[in-house]
Scaffold this motif. Structure first.
Motif, PDB file in Angstrom:
ATOM      1  N   ASP A   1       0.879  -1.156   0.000  1.00 19.13           N
ATOM      2  CA  ASP A   1       0.000   0.000   0.000  1.00 19.13           C
ATOM      3  C   ASP A   1       0.919   1.209   0.000  1.00 19.13           C
ATOM      4  OD1 ASP A   1      -2.358  -1.437   0.066  1.00 19.13           O
ATOM      5  OD2 ASP A   1      -2.534  -1.363   2.229  1.00 19.13           O
ATOM      6  N   LEU A   2       0.468   2.303  -0.574  1.00 17.49           N
ATOM      7  CA  LEU A   2       1.313   3.485  -0.673  1.00 17.49           C
ATOM      8  C   LEU A   2       0.476   4.729  -0.687  1.00 17.49           C
ATOM      9  CD1 LEU A   2       0.933   4.520  -3.846  1.00 17.49           C
ATOM     10  CD2 LEU A   2       2.383   2.574  -4.261  1.00 17.49           C
ATOM     11  N   GLU A   3       1.140   5.864  -0.611  1.00 16.90           N
ATOM     12  CA  GLU A   3       0.507   7.164  -0.819  1.00 16.90           C
ATOM     13  C   GLU A   3       1.282   7.864  -1.910  1.00 16.90           C
ATOM     14  OE1 GLU A   3       0.217   9.491   2.735  1.00 16.90           O
ATOM     15  OE2 GLU A   3      -1.602   8.460   3.341  1.00 16.90           O
ATOM     16  N   PHE A   4       0.578   8.541  -2.804  1.00 16.49           N
ATOM     17  CA  PHE A   4       1.260   9.300  -3.852  1.00 16.49           C
ATOM     18  C   PHE A   4       0.683  10.705  -3.887  1.00 16.49           C
ATOM     19  CE2 PHE A   4      -2.141   6.874  -5.715  1.00 16.49           C
ATOM     20  CZ  PHE A   4      -2.779   7.757  -6.558  1.00 16.49           C
ATOM     21  N   PRO A   5       1.536  11.676  -4.240  1.00 21.68           N
ATOM     22  CA  PRO A   5       1.101  13.076  -4.204  1.00 21.68           C
ATOM     23  C   PRO A   5       0.197  13.427  -5.385  1.00 21.68           C
ATOM     24  CG  PRO A   5       3.358  12.946  -4.952  1.00 21.68           C
ATOM     25  CD  PRO A   5       2.951  11.550  -4.583  1.00 21.68           C
ATOM     26  N   THR A   6      -0.782  14.273  -5.130  1.00 22.09           N
ATOM     27  CA  THR A   6      -1.636  14.839  -6.177  1.00 22.09           C
ATOM     28  C   THR A   6      -1.761  16.332  -5.903  1.00 22.09           C
ATOM     29  OG1 THR A   6      -3.752  14.640  -5.047  1.00 22.09           O
ATOM     30  CG2 THR A   6      -2.988  12.694  -6.246  1.00 22.09           C
TER      31      THR A   6
ATOM     32  N   PRO B   1      -4.034   7.599  -0.921  1.00 21.06           N
ATOM     33  CA  PRO B   1      -3.601   6.229  -0.688  1.00 21.06           C
ATOM     34  C   PRO B   1      -3.962   5.339  -1.868  1.00 21.06           C
ATOM     35  CG  PRO B   1      -5.544   6.708   0.615  1.00 21.06           C
ATOM     36  CD  PRO B   1      -5.172   7.980  -0.098  1.00 21.06           C
ATOM     37  N   GLY B   2      -3.248   4.260  -2.009  1.00 19.64           N
ATOM     38  CA  GLY B   2      -3.526   3.315  -3.076  1.00 19.64           C
ATOM     39  C   GLY B   2      -2.733   2.037  -2.891  1.00 19.64           C
ATOM     40  N   TYR B   3      -2.767   1.198  -3.895  1.00 19.81           N
ATOM     41  CA  TYR B   3      -2.063  -0.080  -3.887  1.00 19.81           C
ATOM     42  C   TYR B   3      -1.332  -0.200  -5.209  1.00 19.81           C
ATOM     43  CZ  TYR B   3      -1.320  -5.140  -3.677  1.00 19.81           C
ATOM     44  OH  TYR B   3      -0.767  -6.386  -3.660  1.00 19.81           O
ATOM     45  N   LEU B   4      -0.061  -0.577  -5.161  1.00 17.90           N
ATOM     46  CA  LEU B   4       0.746  -0.728  -6.365  1.00 17.90           C
ATOM     47  C   LEU B   4       1.298  -2.137  -6.429  1.00 17.90           C
ATOM     48  CD1 LEU B   4       2.154   0.478  -8.884  1.00 17.90           C
ATOM     49  CD2 LEU B   4       4.073   1.039  -7.361  1.00 17.90           C
TER      50      LEU B   4
ATOM     51  N   GLY C   1       3.053  -8.949 -16.158  1.00 21.64           N
ATOM     52  CA  GLY C   1       4.068  -8.010 -16.603  1.00 21.64           C
ATOM     53  C   GLY C   1       3.699  -6.541 -16.546  1.00 21.64           C
ATOM     54  N   PHE C   2       2.604  -6.199 -15.895  1.00 23.31           N
ATOM     55  CA  PHE C   2       2.153  -4.808 -15.799  1.00 23.31           C
ATOM     56  C   PHE C   2       2.431  -4.232 -14.412  1.00 23.31           C
ATOM     57  CE2 PHE C   2      -0.403  -6.387 -19.218  1.00 23.31           C
ATOM     58  CZ  PHE C   2      -0.703  -5.299 -20.016  1.00 23.31           C
ATOM     59  N   PHE C   3       2.668  -2.914 -14.343  1.00 21.15           N
ATOM     60  CA  PHE C   3       2.517  -2.190 -13.099  1.00 21.15           C
ATOM     61  C   PHE C   3       1.027  -1.921 -12.991  1.00 21.15           C
ATOM     62  CE2 PHE C   3       6.901  -1.213 -14.049  1.00 21.15           C
ATOM     63  CZ  PHE C   3       7.503  -1.239 -12.803  1.00 21.15           C
ATOM     64  N   ALA C   4       0.437  -2.148 -11.835  1.00 13.41           N
ATOM     65  CA  ALA C   4      -1.003  -1.915 -11.662  1.00 13.41           C
ATOM     66  C   ALA C   4      -1.219  -1.077 -10.406  1.00 13.41           C
ATOM     67  CB  ALA C   4      -1.754  -3.235 -11.553  1.00 13.41           C
ATOM     68  N   LEU C   5      -1.775   0.107 -10.590  1.00 12.39           N
ATOM     69  CA  LEU C   5      -2.038   1.029  -9.492  1.00 12.39           C
ATOM     70  C   LEU C   5      -3.543   1.129  -9.272  1.00 12.39           C
ATOM     71  CD1 LEU C   5      -1.157   3.227  -7.457  1.00 12.39           C
ATOM     72  CD2 LEU C   5      -1.377   4.868  -9.347  1.00 12.39           C
ATOM     73  N   ALA C   6      -3.953   0.938  -8.019  1.00 18.82           N
ATOM     74  CA  ALA C   6      -5.353   1.118  -7.636  1.00 18.82           C
ATOM     75  C   ALA C   6      -5.415   2.257  -6.621  1.00 18.82           C
ATOM     76  CB  ALA C   6      -5.916  -0.160  -7.034  1.00 18.82           C
ATOM     77  N   PRO C   7      -5.710   3.484  -7.084  1.00 18.15           N
ATOM     78  CA  PRO C   7      -5.840   4.593  -6.141  1.00 18.15           C
ATOM     79  C   PRO C   7      -7.178   4.520  -5.422  1.00 18.15           C
ATOM     80  CG  PRO C   7      -6.270   5.352  -8.363  1.00 18.15           C
ATOM     81  CD  PRO C   7      -5.880   3.904  -8.468  1.00 18.15           C
ATOM     82  N   THR C   8      -7.209   4.979  -4.187  1.00 19.69           N
ATOM     83  CA  THR C   8      -8.467   5.055  -3.456  1.00 19.69           C
ATOM     84  C   THR C   8      -9.172   6.338  -3.879  1.00 19.69           C
ATOM     85  OG1 THR C   8      -7.562   3.858  -1.593  1.00 19.69           O
ATOM     86  CG2 THR C   8      -9.522   5.158  -1.168  1.00 19.69           C
ATOM     87  N   SER C   9     -10.398   6.222  -4.357  1.00 20.57           N
ATOM     88  CA  SER C   9     -11.127   7.413  -4.793  1.00 20.57           C
ATOM     89  C   SER C   9     -11.708   8.135  -3.587  1.00 20.57           C
ATOM     90  CB  SER C   9     -12.251   7.039  -5.758  1.00 20.57           C
ATOM     91  OG  SER C   9     -13.297   6.402  -5.069  1.00 20.57           O
ATOM     92  N   SER C  10     -11.968   9.426  -3.739  1.00 21.40           N
ATOM     93  CA  SER C  10     -12.565  10.184  -2.644  1.00 21.40           C
ATOM     94  C   SER C  10     -13.966   9.671  -2.325  1.00 21.40           C
ATOM     95  CB  SER C  10     -12.609  11.661  -2.977  1.00 21.40           C
ATOM     96  OG  SER C  10     -13.398  11.886  -4.129  1.00 21.40           O
TER      97      SER C  10
END
Length: 75
Positions: free
Chosen positions: A3-8, A14-17, A52-61
């Motif tokens: 799980d991670l956090e990325f800036p916007t 928060p999300g999952y990578l 073989g993909f990077f897959a990001l699932a951001p948490t929506s508001s």
């Protein structure tokens, strides 16, 4: 995978990578249902990474807010 956090522009999200074993490859964004990021969405990301993909699932508001009365009445 972490799980991670990325800036916007509106703050950290928060999300999952899930990352492919090779450490490189194409990327995709996985969108979750309205109730948020849960184990099923994490497993979808993991399956993309296995292919073989990077897959990001951001948490929506919307996932951090309680369901509307209309949505609650559907259950």
């Amino acid at each position: 995978m972490p799980d991670l956090e990325f800036p916007t522009s509106t703050g950290a999200v928060p999300g999952y990578l899930a990352s492919p074993a090779a450490g490189h490859g194409p990327a995709t964004i996985v969108l979750q249902e309205w109730w948020g990021l849960e184990e099923h969405i994490r497993s979808v990301c993991d399956r993309f990474a296995a292919e073989g993909f990077f897959a990001l699932a951001p948490t929506s508001s919307a996932a951090t807010q309680p369901p509307s009365p209309a949505r609650r009445s559907r259950n």
